[in-house]
Each structure stands twice: as structure tokens, then as C-alpha cells.
Design an enzyme around this catalytic site. Structure first.
Site, short mmCIF file in Angstrom:
data_model
loop_
_atom_site.label_atom_id
_atom_site.label_comp_id
_atom_site.label_asym_id
_atom_site.label_seq_id
_atom_site.Cartn_x
_atom_site.Cartn_y
_atom_site.Cartn_z
N GLY A 42 -8.31 104.67 187.01
CA GLY A 42 -7.41 105.74 187.01
C GLY A 42 -8.33 107.16 187.55
O GLY A 42 -7.92 107.79 188.31
N GLY A 209 -8.45 96.28 207.24
CA GLY A 209 -7.77 97.44 207.20
C GLY A 209 -6.57 97.28 206.05
O GLY A 209 -6.81 96.57 205.01
N GLY A 236 -11.04 100.21 196.85
CA GLY A 236 -9.90 100.06 196.71
C GLY A 236 -9.09 101.35 195.99
O GLY A 236 -7.87 101.81 196.12
N ASP A 237 -9.85 101.86 195.10
CA ASP A 237 -9.28 103.26 194.44
C ASP A 237 -9.29 104.33 195.44
O ASP A 237 -8.53 105.31 195.16
CB ASP A 237 -10.24 103.55 193.08
CG ASP A 237 -10.17 102.29 192.28
OD1 ASP A 237 -9.12 101.55 192.20
OD2 ASP A 237 -11.20 102.21 191.41
#
Length: 289
Positions: A42, A209, A236-237
Site C-alpha cells: 500500500g 511489459g 509491481g507496486d
């Protein structure tokens, strides 16, 4: 005008050990370096969204331990609104990360205060309703994610869900999700029958990608720019935060910015610290295009 993005999720202190080869079960290996730094999916995504240009708010919890001050300070320094960040007695969340010489990682997350973030109060719900987008992950209790997504959906706020760590999507969550962000493993574990119920699905493909599939079923693929990979932690975040911050520009443009943002994140060590700025994303995007 910048998008207003609220991130509902976790914030952890990352404890990172670097080694030539990650240990197998029962094996002990020697490390080459150790570092601590702010993380949590988060928090990482909120920092990425803010750096990508969004007006970003964070809803989550830290403990009352020594890590909490650093975690709060890192979010604030990135320009994230933390006015409603809760303090829950006990430890903050912690992630233990092992990174090998190829930049690949293994992660163990101990939720701490994140696991005690079990409801949303009126102020938090109001912030969600005032936002253009709500971005959630699964490092906080599922009931909290479901409640936040349902309120966002009923308020006209777009709901982005990154189902990581992956687990089945409850039926009452699926109906609230506008954009699902998954990697190939998460896509397979959730199953096509579940994924197909979401209007927009964005699938990350690592060095290849990412793709976006819209409500009409047409898929668009964006290749990743060539970069020198140092550490994939947080990539990824960075992708997810940049995507949510850019969605108001249109899904294809948002996908291109997110691919570049995720790629740039792999060129730096750490999680929160690796997210690029909007200028960095747009500069590489112009060259890559």
C-alpha cells in the site's frame, strides 16, 4: 488536473538481505549486504502514485514502535497525505526480503498493525468518496478492502485492485472492481472465469511489459523498455501506483506510463525508494515510444 488517488493498504518496514543465491529449504547461505527501508504494497503504491503526479491519500495503520516514525515520514516526504494514518498499539508491519544476484526476490510479510486495520470510519469513507480512484491490495484484512471498494463503487470512485498476496476474490468484491491489476501467476490462480468478470484487466509480464484488456475484449500490449535491472522489489507496486495516477489520461496512455514506471523501478534498490518521478517516466516514455 492531477487525479485524486486514495490508496487503502499496508505499510511495512522492509528488512532486506542480499545474497548471491536465495536459500533453498533448510539451507543457510552467506549474504553480501543488509539494509532496512520503508515498504508495504500500500505504501509503495501510494508513493508511486504521488511521484507519478497524483494527489494521493493513504489509509492504513502503523504501530507505536520505533519503525512507525520512519514509515510516516517516508510517506509524507513523498507528498502523500497521511492525515488519517492510524496508530495502533503494537508493532508495525514488517517484510523480510531476500534478493539474489539476478535481482529476483523472496518475501515474508508479518502484518503487525496492518492486520489490525479491520474497519473504516466515517472520515476514511468520506475520503474514498471524494477521490477519483481507490487502489487496494490484499495485505490488509479482506473485510476492510471489501468495505472500501463497495463504498467507492457506490460513490462513483473507480476501484483498482491488485490482489497480492493472491487469494480468491469474494463475490461481493468482484462487483465493485473496475480495474484488476495482476501478474501472470495471479491471473492463473484467480482463473479466467473470475478475471473475465472485471471490466478492465491489466496483466504485468515482467520484462515483456504488460497488457490491458478492456470491456470490449480487445487487448493492447505494451513492451517494456530495455533497462539494467538491479532489484525487482517494488516494481509491481510502482507499476500499479503509476497506472492509477495516470488512468484519467486513458487506459492505453496509463498502461504505457505504468510499464515505464515499473521498468525504472527495477533499476534501483529498495521498494518505496525505487519509484520514479513523473518527469523520469515521461522522459523515458518519449524515448521508448
Amino acid at each position: 488536473m492531477p487525479a485524486r488517488v486514495t490508496v487503502l493498504g499496508s505499510v511495512n518496514m522492509d528488512l532486506v538481505a542480499t545474497t548471491a543465491v536465495r536459500p533453498a529449504g533448510g539451507e543457510t547461505v552467506l549474504g553480501t549486504a543488509f539494509a532496512t527501508g520503508p515498504g508495504g504494497k500500500g505504501s509503495n503504491q501510494a508513493i508511486a502514485a504521488a511521484r507519478a503526479g497524483a494527489r494521493t491519500r493513504f489509509l492504513g495503520a502503523v504501530g507505536d514502535d520505533a519503525f512507525a516514525t520512519t514509515l510516516r515520514g517516508t510517506l509524507a516526504a513523498a507528498g502523500v497525505d497521511i492525515d488519517l494514518l492510524r496508530v495502533i498499539p503494537g508493532p508495525s508491519g514488517v517484510a523480510v526480503i531476500v534478493v539474489d544476484a539476478a535481482g529476483e526476490n523472496s518475501i515474508v510479510v508479518v502484518p503487525g498493525a496492518n492486520g489490525a486495520f479491520t474497519d473504516l470510519d466515517d472520515q476514511e469513507l468520506a475520503r474514498i468518496a471524494q477521490s477519483d480512484a481507490l487502489l487496494c491490495q490484499f495485505e490488509t484484512p479482506m473485510d476492510t478492502v471489501v468495505a472500501g471498494a463497495a463504498h467507492a463503487h457506490s460513490s462513483g470512485t473507480l476501484v483498482f485492485v491488485n490482489p497480492s498476496p493472491v487469494q480468491p476474490l469474494p463475490a461481493d468484491l468482484i462487483g465493485s472492481v473496475d480495474v484488476l491489476i495482476v501478474n501472470e501467476t495471479e491471473f492463473a490462480q484467480l482463473g479466467a472465469a473470475t478475471v473475465e468478470r472485471v471490466p478492465h484487466v491489466v496483466t504485468t509480464l515482467g520484462g515483456r511489459g504488460a497488457t490491458w484488456r478492456g470491456p470490449d475484449g480487445v487487448a493492447v500490449h505494451v513492451a517494456a523498455p530495455p533497462v539494467a535491472v538491479v532489484d525487482t522489489t517494488g516494481a509491481g507496486d510502482a507499476f500499479a501506483g503509476t497506472l492509477a495516477a495516470s488512468w484519467h489520461l486513458g487506459p492505453e496512455r496509463a498502461l504505457r506510463r505504468a510499464v515505464v514506471g515499473g521498468s525504472l523501478a527495477t533499476t534501483r534498490a529498495g521498494a518505496a525508494a525505487s519509484s520514479p518521478t513523473a518527469d523520469e517516466v515521461d522522459a523515458l516514455l518519449a524515448r521508448h515510444s
